[in-house]
Enzyme design. Structure first.
Site, PDB file in Angstrom:
ATOM      1  N   GLY A  60      31.354  28.774  49.819  1.00  0.00           N
ATOM      2  CA  GLY A  60      31.686  29.578  48.649  1.00  0.00           C
ATOM      3  C   GLY A  60      30.452  29.932  47.855  1.00  0.00           C
ATOM      4  N   SER A  61      30.615  30.887  46.960  1.00  0.00           N
ATOM      5  CA  SER A  61      29.498  31.318  46.123  1.00  0.00           C
ATOM      6  C   SER A  61      30.034  31.701  44.758  1.00  0.00           C
ATOM      7  CB  SER A  61      28.787  32.512  46.762  1.00  0.00           C
ATOM      8  OG  SER A  61      27.668  32.902  46.008  1.00  0.00           O
ATOM      9  N   GLY A  62      29.281  31.372  43.712  1.00  0.00           N
ATOM     10  CA  GLY A  62      29.725  31.680  42.359  1.00  0.00           C
ATOM     11  C   GLY A  62      28.560  31.746  41.404  1.00  0.00           C
ATOM     12  N   GLY A  64      27.216  29.461  39.693  1.00  0.00           N
ATOM     13  CA  GLY A  64      26.288  28.333  39.776  1.00  0.00           C
ATOM     14  C   GLY A  64      25.424  28.320  41.018  1.00  0.00           C
ATOM     15  N   ASP A 167      36.607  21.906  32.015  1.00  0.00           N
ATOM     16  CA  ASP A 167      36.968  23.022  32.900  1.00  0.00           C
ATOM     17  C   ASP A 167      37.845  22.541  34.054  1.00  0.00           C
ATOM     18  OD1 ASP A 167      37.036  25.697  33.554  1.00  0.00           O
ATOM     19  OD2 ASP A 167      35.186  25.658  34.714  1.00  0.00           O
TER      20      ASP A 167
END
EC number: 2.7.12.2
Length: 309
Positions: A60-62, A64, A167
């Site tokens: 995944g990528s986001g 952060g 969160d």
């Protein structure tokens, strides 16, 4: 400063933060874990080498950074390697600092932290093969109790050591085929230095914020509510578990509708067909007043969890 993790609700521009060139030393000691083997090492163990890790795929990528599935060439063990974006800021620093501190079977474990000469930082963590709870919908009460107990064990550990996550949501709870559930992503978490240090600032994911975090100045929000720094995590947890139970986010996914529902409407409730124990459990998590919400420790002794054994 306002920071929202889910930009589908708000699109706010923050002032750029100048990133340091090196990771500062950890200012806090490693926290010993309860129910963890003495063989578990601290995060900065220096027992791994980036050169000894084979990248298998992108998980995944986001905001952060990017997370890779990697394999240790020597042991064949599988891990998750989070490569922090080059312009890493206080959010990345906060996550690294907390990962260095925590040591619990209910929190995604940090095995090592690497920094190359150019300043690029990578974090080696547990690999949870089933991903997050984001894709899990429509579970049984027994399954929900099993997951809830593990998340609450993690929350209780963090709160006992003065860490507020801020969160909690399905995407930040990871699961494995061994029926393990672990808390992850500490980018907006906070270490409470003083018992009355308020952590109800407007950070996290909008849709899972508690009433006192959405509007700390609203009528009915008392100083006691504001100083209850851990109660917002319990609201987010309750809403997350309710979403997993019913199979969809239990409020309209619109900013104005969420504010009205959370701050001025009745709290979400478990469906009528659920057991009385589960209805009570959700009520204890989703009370409007922060001071009336149960703590993680109290919820671990709720009949809904005890009666599932």
């Amino acid at each position: 400063m306002v920071m929202v993790r889910d930009n589908q609700f708000l699109n706010l521009k923050l002032s750029p933060i100048q990133a340091p060139t090196t990771i500062p030393p950890c200012r806090f000691p490693i926290i010993p874990a309860t129910k963890v083997s003495a063989t578990v090492s601290s995060c900065a163990s220096n027992t791994f080498s980036v050169a000894n890790l084979d990248r298998i795929s992108v998980l995944g990528s986001g905001n952060g950074g990017t997370v890779f599935k990697v394999k240790d060439k020597t042991t064949s063990e599988i891990y998750a390697l989070k490569k922090v974006k080059e312009n890493w800021d206080s959010t990345s620093l906060r996550e690294i600092e907390i990962l260095r501190m925590v040591n619990s079977p209910y929190v995604a474990k940090c095995h090592d932290i690497f920094q190359n000469p150019s300043g690029e930082v990578s974090i080696l963590m547990d690999y949870m093969d089933l991903g997050s709870l984001e894709s899990l919908r429509g579970v049984t009460e027994k399954q929900l109790a099993l997951m809830s107990r593990q998340v609450l064990e993690g929350k209780n550990y963090l709160h006992e050591h003065k860490i507020v996550h801020r969160d909690i949501k399905p995407a930040n709870l990871l699961r494995s085929s061994k029926e393990e559930v672990k808390i992850a992503d500490f980018g907006v978490s906070k270490i409470v230095v003083r018992s009355l240090n308020k952590c109800n600032s407007f950070v996290g994911t909008f849709a899972y914020m508690s009433p006192e975090r959405l509007d700390s100045e609203a009528d009915g929000v008392t100083e006691e509510d504001k100083s209850n720094v851990y109660a917002g995590d319990i609201w987010s947890f309750g809403l997350t578990m309710l979403e997993i139970l019913v199979g969809y986010y239990p409020m309209l996914p619109d900013q104005a509708a969420i504010v009205c529902a959370v701050c001025f409407g009745e709290p979400p409730k478990a469906p009528e067909e659920c057991s009385d124990d589960l209805k009570s459990f959700m009520d204890c998590c989703l009370r409007k007043k922060a001071s009336e919400r149960w703590t993680a420790s109290q919820l671990l002794n709720h009949p809904f969890l005890l009666h599932q054994d």
